[in-house]
Scaffold this motif. Sequence first.
Motif: not given
Length: 339
Positions: A20-25
Motif C-alpha cells: 500500500x503506497x501513497x502518492x507524494x505531495x
Amino acid sequence: MTTVAESAVKRLLTSETTASLRTRYEGSNICTWIGFKHINYLVEEAILCHFADADLPARALYAEAGLGVDIVDLDTRILHALYMDETVQAHVVPKAGDDDSFLSFTVALHADRDGEDTKVVAANAKVVLRSDSYVEAAGEPPAELARFVTGRLSTPGAVAPEPPELTGADLTAVTTSLSAGRGTSGPDPVLDLLTSGKNAFGWKWRIPYPYCHFSERLQMSSYLRQMEEVVDLFLADRGISVKTLLDERRWIPACPHSRIQILDEALMEEDLYTVYTVENVFKDFTYTSRMDCYVVRDGRLVPTATGKVTHGYALIENRRDWNLINFDERVSKALRGES
C-alpha cells in the motif's frame, strides 16, 4: 547476510507481493494531478518493498553483501490519472527466467475509481545487483544471487545509439562551469555534433551528488528527473514553455508512456550530454520523443542511457477535471521544428 537463505531468494523470484503506497505531495505540480516521474517513483518503491518482503532489503544487501539494487530498465504506461493524497495498491509479480542475468518484474498500481478497483498504471522493470568496489572490496557475492550480480550497469539486450566520432572536435569546452547553473544548451561542440540535422534539442549538465547513489553513479530515478527536465527545456526553447501554454490556454503536458534503459554508468560530477529528439507527431494528438544521454571519456562519447516518452496535451477544465485535446498549428510546428 554473509549467507543468503535460499528461501529468501525463492520468495524474491517467485512470490507475488502487494504494498500500500501513497502518492507524494511533491509530485503534484499542476492542480492535484501526479506527474509521470512520481508515478514511476511509486513503481520503484513497490519493487524495493518486494525485496524487503523477501528479507532482502536494499540497505542490507549493500551494507552486508556489497550489492547495490539498481533498476536498469523501466517501462511504464499510465492508464488513468493519479492524484494527490491517493493510496494505491502496488502488485509486484517476479518474471525472471531460470537463465536470466537480471531480475524482472511486472508492477501494477490499482486505485479506487468510483467504487471500482481499477488498474491505473502498468509497468515492467529489470533490476541488477551492482557489486560495490568504491568503499571496500566486497568479496564474492552470495552464491544464491550471483547470476544477478554485475560489475557495471547496463540493460541486457538494449540497443545503444551509435554516437558520432569526436575526431577533430574542440574538446576544450567539455567541462561545464559551476557558474552555468542548469548547464547549457550551447554553443557547445559536442552538442552540435549530437543534434546536427535532427529535430532535436541538446543539453549539457554537470551531474550533482543528489542525483547519485551508492557513492558514485546516476540512478534510474534521476534519469526520470532528467527526462522531465529536458522536456521542460525543449518546450521553452521552441517557444511553447509549460508556463506559456498554462497561462495562455490552460494546457498541460500529459504523459501516458515512458521507458528508460541504462546502457552504461554515468558518474558524479561528469558532464552529461542529453539529446531530446522528436521522432513522430501523430495526428496532432500525441508525439513521441527519444532521450539519449552520453558522457565523454577518453576522447569519445559513451552512451549511458536511452529512453522513449509519449506526450499529449490536456485542457484544464476546472480544479478536478481535464480533457485531452488536439494540437493547434502553433504547437504542431514547434514540435516539428518548423518556423
